[in-house]
Design a protein around this motif. Structure first.
Motif, short mmCIF file in Angstrom:
data_model
loop_
_atom_site.label_atom_id
_atom_site.label_comp_id
_atom_site.label_asym_id
_atom_site.label_seq_id
_atom_site.Cartn_x
_atom_site.Cartn_y
_atom_site.Cartn_z
N LEU A 93 10.38 15.93 25.31
CA LEU A 93 11.32 16.78 24.59
C LEU A 93 11.49 18.11 25.31
O LEU A 93 12.62 18.62 25.43
CB LEU A 93 10.82 17.01 23.16
CG LEU A 93 11.68 17.93 22.28
CD1 LEU A 93 13.10 17.38 22.15
CD2 LEU A 93 11.05 18.10 20.90
N LEU A 118 14.91 19.48 26.82
CA LEU A 118 15.43 20.74 26.29
C LEU A 118 15.68 21.74 27.41
O LEU A 118 16.74 22.39 27.47
CB LEU A 118 14.43 21.30 25.28
CG LEU A 118 14.85 22.51 24.43
CD1 LEU A 118 16.09 22.19 23.62
CD2 LEU A 118 13.70 22.90 23.51
N THR A 170 9.29 13.02 18.56
CA THR A 170 8.36 14.12 18.35
C THR A 170 8.25 14.47 16.88
O THR A 170 7.16 14.74 16.37
CB THR A 170 8.81 15.36 19.16
OG1 THR A 170 8.92 15.01 20.53
CG2 THR A 170 7.82 16.50 19.01
N TYR A 202 17.66 27.23 14.43
CA TYR A 202 16.62 26.28 14.06
C TYR A 202 16.12 26.54 12.63
O TYR A 202 15.81 25.60 11.90
CB TYR A 202 15.45 26.36 15.04
CG TYR A 202 15.80 25.87 16.43
CD1 TYR A 202 16.70 24.83 16.62
CD2 TYR A 202 15.23 26.45 17.56
CE1 TYR A 202 17.04 24.39 17.88
CE2 TYR A 202 15.56 26.01 18.84
CZ TYR A 202 16.47 24.98 18.99
OH TYR A 202 16.80 24.54 20.24
N TYR A 242 17.50 14.60 24.48
CA TYR A 242 16.90 15.54 23.52
C TYR A 242 16.86 14.93 22.12
O TYR A 242 15.84 15.03 21.42
CB TYR A 242 17.70 16.84 23.52
CG TYR A 242 17.44 17.73 22.34
CD1 TYR A 242 16.30 18.52 22.27
CD2 TYR A 242 18.33 17.77 21.27
CE1 TYR A 242 16.06 19.34 21.18
CE2 TYR A 242 18.11 18.58 20.17
CZ TYR A 242 16.97 19.37 20.13
OH TYR A 242 16.73 20.16 19.05
N ASN A 297 13.49 14.17 20.32
CA ASN A 297 13.29 14.98 19.12
C ASN A 297 12.89 14.10 17.94
O ASN A 297 12.01 14.46 17.15
CB ASN A 297 14.56 15.77 18.79
CG ASN A 297 14.29 16.95 17.89
OD1 ASN A 297 13.15 17.38 17.71
ND2 ASN A 297 15.34 17.51 17.33
N LEU A 348 8.63 20.81 18.05
CA LEU A 348 9.71 21.55 18.68
C LEU A 348 9.21 22.86 19.27
O LEU A 348 9.60 23.25 20.38
CB LEU A 348 10.83 21.82 17.67
CG LEU A 348 12.02 22.62 18.20
CD1 LEU A 348 12.71 21.89 19.34
CD2 LEU A 348 13.02 22.90 17.07
#
Length: 269
Positions: free
Chosen positions: A62, A66, A153, A207, A146, A150, A163
């Motif tokens: 990730l 990213l 993860t 976020y 991603y 994501n 993250l």
């Protein structure tokens, strides 16, 4: 909250573009990811112990996705307008939705997106820098990676711990390129201050808003709303960078947004 997240992210990208003359695209993205990592790690304080090798591989994947996605995207907006870059970048997740759907109607949404891209190339945007277009499309491919990492993860780490850790990896990925490219310019107080502002606008605010939004919205609705990113980018590009778009280009953006929404809905059932 989702719309606020999209606007904050794209206005952050527009402010980042203003910093390019000071530190270059690679320097700015390094600052953004570094400050974002510090912000997320300080806010969420993820636990470092008790994770398996597979957990850390997911975080590493990730983080690399990213960091690479942002580096490619900033290279794109250094060369082409923000609205065009985000429209082209959105093709990555759109292709993922079409493939995941495996339904005939998804081909219609792909064709609609193709029409939008054709309009972009047929109008004034036909003079877009070829390298900028390539960077935007490559960023879209990394956006797909991603999304996949994501999801993996998120299934292994609570809340946004994964993250936050991945953002640290992303900062490590981009930092060497930023230091080599910008050097001492990264230590300029004004550049550092604006870099921190970009991190808040592009990471901290989006976020946080997305985390709260996902508690109130179905995931499918959230995904459809996120398809409005090109519209937010076009607005930010016009207001902050003075990048205007004609009726044909605005129609092209609208077609890609509509295609993305349709593809997401088709992939959800």
């Amino acid at each position: 909250m989702v719309l606020g997240s999209a606007l904050s992210l794209q206005f952050g990208s527009a402010v980042a573009a203003l910093l390019f003359p000071r530190a270059g695209a690679l320097g700015v993205v390094a600052l953004r990811l570094l400050f974002s990592a510090v912000l997320l790690l300080a806010l969420f304080r993820p636990r470092l112990r008790g994770h398996t090798r597979a957990d850390w591989l997911a975080v590493a994947g990730l983080g690399v996705a990213l960091g690479t996605m942002n580096t490619l995207f900033y290279q794109a907006i250094e060369r082409i307008p923000l609205g065009a870059a985000v429209t082209l970048e959105l093709l990555g997740p759109l292709v993922l939705s079409v493939v995941a759907s495996r339904r005939l109607v998804s081909l219609a949404w792909a064709a609609l997106a193709g029409g939008g891209v054709y309009l972009l190339s047929a109008g004034d945007f036909g003079r877009l820098d070829t390298g900028g277009v390539a960077y935007a499309l490559a960023a879209g491919a990394m956006w797909t990676a991603y999304i996949l990492f994501n999801a993996r993860t998120g299934a292994r780490f609570p809340k946004v711990d994964g993250l936050a850790l991945a953002m640290g990896v992303a900062a490590l990925v981009s930092a060497p390129l930023g230091v080599v490219s910008a050097g001492p310019a990264l230590l300029d107080p004004v550049t550092l201050g604006l870099g921190a502002a970009v991190a808040v606008l592009s990471s901290g605010v989006p976020y946080t808003l997305e985390m709260f939004a996902l508690r109130r919205l179905p995931a499918a609705t959230f995904a459809v709303l996120m398809s409005l990113m090109p519209a937010a980018a076009t607005t930010a590009g016009f207001l902050v960078l003075g990048q205007s778009m004609g009726p044909v280009q605005l129609l092209a953006v609208a077609l890609v947004v509509a295609a993305s929404m349709g593809a997401v809905r088709a992939s959800r059932g």
